[in-house]
Design a protein around this motif. Structure first.
Motif, PDB file in Angstrom:
ATOM      1  N   ALA A 169     -13.385  11.385  12.350  1.00 36.06           N
ATOM      2  CA  ALA A 169     -13.046  10.745  13.666  1.00 36.06           C
ATOM      3  C   ALA A 169     -12.609   9.212  13.779  1.00 36.06           C
ATOM      4  O   ALA A 169     -12.245   8.722  14.543  1.00 36.06           O
ATOM      5  N   THR A 170     -12.875   8.650  12.510  1.00 35.99           N
ATOM      6  CA  THR A 170     -12.527   7.250  12.325  1.00 35.99           C
ATOM      7  C   THR A 170     -11.052   7.028  12.098  1.00 35.99           C
ATOM      8  O   THR A 170     -10.334   7.537  11.172  1.00 35.99           O
ATOM      9  N   SER A 171     -10.302   6.493  13.002  1.00 36.45           N
ATOM     10  CA  SER A 171      -8.919   6.523  12.810  1.00 36.45           C
ATOM     11  C   SER A 171      -8.271   5.489  11.815  1.00 36.45           C
ATOM     12  O   SER A 171      -9.043   4.518  11.351  1.00 36.45           O
ATOM     13  N   PRO A 172      -7.314   5.871  11.110  1.00 31.58           N
ATOM     14  CA  PRO A 172      -6.988   5.135  10.014  1.00 31.58           C
ATOM     15  C   PRO A 172      -6.569   3.528  10.444  1.00 31.58           C
ATOM     16  O   PRO A 172      -6.251   2.480   9.605  1.00 31.58           O
ATOM     17  N   GLN A 173      -6.344   3.447  11.812  1.00 27.66           N
ATOM     18  CA  GLN A 173      -5.977   1.979  12.263  1.00 27.66           C
ATOM     19  C   GLN A 173      -7.047   1.305  12.864  1.00 27.66           C
ATOM     20  O   GLN A 173      -7.073   0.212  13.534  1.00 27.66           O
ATOM     21  N   SER A 174      -8.369   2.016  12.735  1.00 27.15           N
ATOM     22  CA  SER A 174      -9.667   1.334  13.061  1.00 27.15           C
ATOM     23  C   SER A 174      -9.709   0.044  12.353  1.00 27.15           C
ATOM     24  O   SER A 174      -9.453  -0.041  11.232  1.00 27.15           O
ATOM     25  N   SER A 175     -10.558  -0.915  13.020  1.00 26.53           N
ATOM     26  CA  SER A 175     -11.041  -2.290  12.365  1.00 26.53           C
ATOM     27  C   SER A 175     -11.677  -1.749  11.028  1.00 26.53           C
ATOM     28  O   SER A 175     -11.667  -2.523   9.956  1.00 26.53           O
ATOM     29  N   GLN A 176     -12.504  -0.938  10.949  1.00 24.24           N
ATOM     30  CA  GLN A 176     -13.457  -0.468   9.838  1.00 24.24           C
ATOM     31  C   GLN A 176     -12.618  -0.032   8.603  1.00 24.24           C
ATOM     32  O   GLN A 176     -12.868  -0.697   7.523  1.00 24.24           O
ATOM     33  N   VAL A 177     -11.483   0.566   8.847  1.00 23.47           N
ATOM     34  CA  VAL A 177     -10.652   1.016   7.866  1.00 23.47           C
ATOM     35  C   VAL A 177      -9.728  -0.181   7.383  1.00 23.47           C
ATOM     36  O   VAL A 177      -9.668  -0.301   6.239  1.00 23.47           O
ATOM     37  N   VAL A 178      -9.147  -0.874   8.233  1.00 26.85           N
ATOM     38  CA  VAL A 178      -8.408  -2.084   7.957  1.00 26.85           C
ATOM     39  C   VAL A 178      -9.055  -3.145   7.337  1.00 26.85           C
ATOM     40  O   VAL A 178      -8.649  -3.373   6.250  1.00 26.85           O
ATOM     41  N   LYS A 179     -10.182  -3.474   7.454  1.00 25.01           N
ATOM     42  CA  LYS A 179     -10.928  -4.309   6.815  1.00 25.01           C
ATOM     43  C   LYS A 179     -11.256  -3.860   5.402  1.00 25.01           C
ATOM     44  O   LYS A 179     -10.954  -4.541   4.416  1.00 25.01           O
ATOM     45  N   ALA A 180     -11.810  -2.647   5.171  1.00 27.95           N
ATOM     46  CA  ALA A 180     -11.960  -2.066   3.796  1.00 27.95           C
ATOM     47  C   ALA A 180     -10.646  -2.024   2.986  1.00 27.95           C
ATOM     48  O   ALA A 180     -10.736  -2.391   1.795  1.00 27.95           O
ATOM     49  N   VAL A 181      -9.467  -1.577   3.659  1.00 28.87           N
ATOM     50  CA  VAL A 181      -8.220  -1.567   3.039  1.00 28.87           C
ATOM     51  C   VAL A 181      -8.031  -3.081   2.460  1.00 28.87           C
ATOM     52  O   VAL A 181      -7.549  -3.414   1.344  1.00 28.87           O
ATOM     53  N   GLU A 182      -8.205  -4.039   3.445  1.00 30.00           N
ATOM     54  CA  GLU A 182      -7.590  -5.517   3.169  1.00 30.00           C
ATOM     55  C   GLU A 182      -8.532  -6.140   1.948  1.00 30.00           C
ATOM     56  O   GLU A 182      -8.095  -6.833   1.020  1.00 30.00           O
ATOM     57  N   ALA A 183      -9.961  -5.593   2.057  1.00 32.46           N
ATOM     58  CA  ALA A 183     -10.823  -5.871   0.876  1.00 32.46           C
ATOM     59  C   ALA A 183     -10.446  -5.397  -0.349  1.00 32.46           C
ATOM     60  O   ALA A 183     -10.490  -6.245  -1.369  1.00 32.46           O
ATOM     61  N   ALA A 184     -10.064  -4.101  -0.194  1.00 33.69           N
ATOM     62  CA  ALA A 184      -9.841  -3.373  -1.689  1.00 33.69           C
ATOM     63  C   ALA A 184      -8.493  -4.070  -2.202  1.00 33.69           C
ATOM     64  O   ALA A 184      -8.252  -4.042  -3.305  1.00 33.69           O
ATOM     65  N   LEU A 185      -7.464  -4.499  -1.096  1.00 35.06           N
ATOM     66  CA  LEU A 185      -6.139  -5.100  -1.835  1.00 35.06           C
ATOM     67  C   LEU A 185      -6.370  -6.497  -2.059  1.00 35.06           C
ATOM     68  O   LEU A 185      -5.757  -6.911  -3.157  1.00 35.06           O
ATOM     69  N   ASP A 186      -7.430  -7.200  -1.913  1.00 35.48           N
ATOM     70  CA  ASP A 186      -7.983  -8.473  -2.379  1.00 35.48           C
ATOM     71  C   ASP A 186      -8.375  -8.359  -3.643  1.00 35.48           C
ATOM     72  O   ASP A 186      -8.653  -9.558  -4.289  1.00 35.48           O
ATOM     73  N   GLN A 187      -8.907  -7.143  -4.192  1.00 37.64           N
ATOM     74  CA  GLN A 187      -9.519  -7.388  -5.710  1.00 37.64           C
ATOM     75  C   GLN A 187      -8.399  -7.543  -6.512  1.00 37.64           C
ATOM     76  O   GLN A 187      -7.251  -7.208  -6.266  1.00 37.64           O
ATOM     77  N   PRO A 188      -8.938  -8.111  -7.589  1.00 37.69           N
ATOM     78  CA  PRO A 188      -8.017  -8.426  -8.745  1.00 37.69           C
ATOM     79  C   PRO A 188      -7.371  -7.059  -9.373  1.00 37.69           C
ATOM     80  O   PRO A 188      -7.937  -6.028  -9.500  1.00 37.69           O
ATOM     81  N   ALA A 189      -5.945  -7.484  -9.861  1.00 38.17           N
ATOM     82  CA  ALA A 189      -5.533  -5.898 -10.511  1.00 38.17           C
ATOM     83  C   ALA A 189      -6.200  -5.744 -11.828  1.00 38.17           C
ATOM     84  O   ALA A 189      -6.793  -6.550 -12.556  1.00 38.17           O
ATOM     85  N   VAL A 190      -5.943  -4.483 -12.055  1.00 35.73           N
ATOM     86  CA  VAL A 190      -6.505  -3.853 -13.333  1.00 35.73           C
ATOM     87  C   VAL A 190      -5.363  -3.411 -14.128  1.00 35.73           C
ATOM     88  O   VAL A 190      -4.472  -3.107 -13.646  1.00 35.73           O
ATOM     89  N   THR A 191      -5.752  -3.217 -15.296  1.00 35.23           N
ATOM     90  CA  THR A 191      -4.910  -2.680 -16.292  1.00 35.23           C
ATOM     91  C   THR A 191      -5.510  -1.521 -17.250  1.00 35.23           C
ATOM     92  O   THR A 191      -6.795  -1.880 -17.426  1.00 35.23           O
ATOM     93  N   LEU A 192      -5.038  -0.447 -17.169  1.00 35.82           N
ATOM     94  CA  LEU A 192      -5.684   0.702 -18.032  1.00 35.82           C
ATOM     95  C   LEU A 192      -5.353   0.335 -19.637  1.00 35.82           C
ATOM     96  O   LEU A 192      -4.599  -0.091 -19.906  1.00 35.82           O
ATOM     97  N   PRO A 193      -6.392   0.737 -20.374  1.00 34.26           N
ATOM     98  CA  PRO A 193      -6.464   0.677 -21.581  1.00 34.26           C
ATOM     99  C   PRO A 193      -5.272   1.464 -22.087  1.00 34.26           C
ATOM    100  O   PRO A 193      -4.911   2.620 -21.552  1.00 34.26           O
ATOM    101  N   PRO A 194      -4.255   1.313 -23.340  1.00 34.74           N
ATOM    102  CA  PRO A 194      -3.523   2.159 -23.760  1.00 34.74           C
ATOM    103  C   PRO A 194      -4.266   3.415 -24.392  1.00 34.74           C
ATOM    104  O   PRO A 194      -5.390   3.177 -24.939  1.00 34.74           O
ATOM    105  N   LYS A 195      -3.604   4.685 -24.374  1.00 37.34           N
ATOM    106  CA  LYS A 195      -4.093   5.890 -24.731  1.00 37.34           C
ATOM    107  C   LYS A 195      -3.913   5.942 -26.150  1.00 37.34           C
ATOM    108  O   LYS A 195      -2.843   5.540 -26.786  1.00 37.34           O
TER     109      LYS A 195
END
Length: 195
Positions: A169-195
């Protein structure tokens, strides 16, 4: 004996256990260790989204919540240039509301909602036959966080860790989702180790 135990674990929980090069069972620690098939049938490893936030949503075409497709597309358009990926995972698990073929699902999404975010092949998302990503998410966040209906949302951070979940029932446009998305986008980028 150890190989037999590993083999039994792999059979009982496909994808929920990763076998190391030493033949040991290792529990996945990141969403980047899982892979889907795209709705067109090509491999869709979540590792390709390392450094991006991913909103994984189990979808259905004939559900009362199907209009959320429009909100998911709007969220994707708003944040994709900042690193958000919306990933639709069609599922027929709830009420038989996604009975169509991959082609029918794709056509429905494009014609009715102009969806251009990635979609996977139809998947089971609950129970012992659930896709390994969904088994892992339930084990990481607890049974209360597992999907109970269509349009359940998991947010994966750029590091591959689960950053949260949102019920149907939580809309993708809800403030709850938008705040979580923005917080995740503000995390520093990561690089996977080579295989």
């Amino acid at each position: 004996m150890r190989r037999l135990i590993v083999s039994i674990l792999v059979l009982l929980m496909p994808g929920a256990v990763v076998v190391s090069s030493q033949g040991r069972a290792v529990m996945p620690t990141s969403a980047h260790e899982f892979s889907f098939q795209s709705i067109d049938g090509s491999p869709l490893p979540l590792a390709q989204y390392a450094g991006k936030a991913v909103l994984v949503v189990n979808t259905a075409s004939m559900c009362g919540y199907t209009p959320q497709y429009a909100d998911l597309e709007a969220l994707w358009q708003r944040y994709r240039d900042r690193g958000l990926v919306v990933l639709g995972v069609p599922s027929n698990d709830f009420g038989g509301q996604e009975p169509g073929s991959a082609e029918q699902i794709k056509d429905f999404c494009e014609v009715n909602f102009a969806i251009d975010f990635p979609l996977t092949e139809k998947q089971i998302v609950i129970g012992p036959k659930a896709h390994p990503f969904y088994q892992w998410a339930a084990s990481e966040l607890g049974q209360e966080a597992r999907p109970r209906w269509n349009f359940h949302k998991y947010l994966v951070g750029p590091d591959g860790k689960l950053a949260g979940w949102f019920p149907t029932a939580t809309s993708p446009q809800s403030s709850q989702v938008v705040k979580a998305v923005e917080a995740a986008l503000d995390q520093p980028a990561v690089t996977l180790p080579p295989k």
